[in-house]
Design a protein around this motif. Structure first.
Motif, mmCIF file in Angstrom:
data_model
loop_
_atom_site.group_PDB
_atom_site.id
_atom_site.type_symbol
_atom_site.label_atom_id
_atom_site.label_comp_id
_atom_site.label_asym_id
_atom_site.label_seq_id
_atom_site.Cartn_x
_atom_site.Cartn_y
_atom_site.Cartn_z
ATOM 1 N N TYR A 1 35.425 11.869 11.226
ATOM 2 C CA TYR A 1 35.997 10.577 10.872
ATOM 3 C C TYR A 1 37.151 10.797 9.898
ATOM 4 O O TYR A 1 37.116 11.719 9.076
ATOM 5 N N PRO A 2 38.156 9.925 9.931
ATOM 6 C CA PRO A 2 39.207 9.974 8.908
ATOM 7 C C PRO A 2 38.598 9.675 7.540
ATOM 8 O O PRO A 2 37.628 8.925 7.436
ATOM 9 N N ILE A 3 39.157 10.251 6.509
ATOM 10 C CA ILE A 3 38.691 10.056 5.137
ATOM 11 C C ILE A 3 39.579 9.029 4.439
ATOM 12 O O ILE A 3 40.806 9.161 4.444
ATOM 13 N N GLU A 4 38.957 8.029 3.851
ATOM 14 C CA GLU A 4 39.674 7.002 3.095
ATOM 15 C C GLU A 4 39.468 7.209 1.600
ATOM 16 O O GLU A 4 38.421 7.686 1.175
ATOM 17 N N ALA A 5 40.448 6.814 0.833
ATOM 18 C CA ALA A 5 40.330 6.845 -0.628
ATOM 19 C C ALA A 5 39.373 5.742 -1.083
ATOM 20 O O ALA A 5 39.376 4.644 -0.529
ATOM 21 N N ARG A 6 38.539 6.057 -2.067
ATOM 22 C CA ARG A 6 37.655 5.082 -2.691
ATOM 23 C C ARG A 6 37.879 5.149 -4.194
ATOM 24 O O ARG A 6 37.719 6.196 -4.817
ATOM 25 N N CYS A 7 38.246 4.025 -4.768
ATOM 26 C CA CYS A 7 38.544 3.970 -6.193
ATOM 27 C C CYS A 7 37.266 4.054 -7.015
ATOM 28 O O CYS A 7 36.205 3.629 -6.584
ATOM 29 N N GLY A 8 37.387 4.599 -8.179
ATOM 30 C CA GLY A 8 36.277 4.815 -9.108
ATOM 31 C C GLY A 8 36.625 6.054 -9.894
ATOM 32 O O GLY A 8 37.557 6.043 -10.698
ATOM 33 N N LEU B 1 37.997 8.444 -8.511
ATOM 34 C CA LEU B 1 39.332 8.690 -7.960
ATOM 35 C C LEU B 1 40.197 7.515 -8.400
ATOM 36 O O LEU B 1 39.906 6.366 -8.062
ATOM 37 N N PRO B 2 41.234 7.772 -9.193
ATOM 38 C CA PRO B 2 42.011 6.657 -9.754
ATOM 39 C C PRO B 2 42.831 5.907 -8.707
ATOM 40 O O PRO B 2 43.513 6.500 -7.897
ATOM 41 N N CYS B 3 42.728 4.561 -8.736
ATOM 42 C CA CYS B 3 43.512 3.724 -7.821
ATOM 43 C C CYS B 3 44.886 3.472 -8.397
ATOM 44 O O CYS B 3 45.257 2.376 -8.729
ATOM 45 N N LYS B 4 45.627 4.343 -8.548
ATOM 46 C CA LYS B 4 47.018 4.570 -8.869
ATOM 47 C C LYS B 4 47.004 6.006 -9.333
ATOM 48 O O LYS B 4 46.427 6.292 -10.366
ATOM 49 N N PRO B 5 47.403 6.852 -8.495
ATOM 50 C CA PRO B 5 48.285 6.695 -7.339
ATOM 51 C C PRO B 5 47.583 6.462 -6.002
ATOM 52 O O PRO B 5 48.242 6.196 -4.999
ATOM 53 N N TYR B 6 46.246 6.553 -5.931
ATOM 54 C CA TYR B 6 45.549 6.363 -4.655
ATOM 55 C C TYR B 6 45.412 4.884 -4.347
ATOM 56 O O TYR B 6 45.532 4.043 -5.230
ATOM 57 N N VAL B 7 45.174 4.562 -3.055
ATOM 58 C CA VAL B 7 45.048 3.179 -2.609
ATOM 59 C C VAL B 7 43.703 3.027 -1.916
ATOM 60 O O VAL B 7 43.393 3.774 -0.976
#
Length: 140
Positions: free
Chosen positions: A113-120, A122-128
């Protein structure tokens, strides 16, 4: 396609690990990355071999290598589903991925499966949140 065997005992037994073939879980309208029409198709094995390079490195979240490294390929970060209990690791699948001809039967062994970013953590800036992650394989 030509395995070598050492000591073994034929037959399925409990308390062992298993190896499965791997299928793409990329269905049109569900996981819209890369090529379309790859749902349930088997993933061919591949080896990244470089001429003269002594190191290779997979970098998640990037599509380019730093100046002193050579890009071998870039694509999408993939792994087993977050809710599945099977052992898995993140791999970089070339954006021009291929499938094994004639292999579209849904056998559900190992699944990619494709991997999606999950905030926590993992910082949601720069990630979405929810955005599929890219990757690059570099050599030096």
């Amino acid at each position: 396609m030509d395995p070598d065997w050492d000591e073994y005992k034929d037959g399925v037994a409990g308390k062992k690990g298993y190896v499965f073939g791997t299928e793409y879980q990329l269905f049109d309208g569900t996981n819209d990355i890369g090529k379309k029409g790859f749902g349930d198709w088997d993933v061919p094995c591949s080896v990244c071999r470089t001429e003269g390079a002594s190191s290779t490195l997979m970098i998640p979240g990037k599509t380019k290598c730093s100046d002193s490294w050579k890009r071998e390929y870039s694509g999408y970060l993939m792994s087993g589903h977050a809710n599945h209990v099977a052992a898995t690791q993140y791999i970089c699948v070339d954006r021009d991925f291929e499938k094994v001809p004639g292999s579209s039967a849904n056998k559900n062994g190992a699944l990619l499966y494709p991997i999606e970013a999950r905030c926590g953590s993992l910082p949601c800036k720069p990630y979405v949140e929810g955005r599929e992650l890219t990757c690059v394989v570099c050599s030096k």
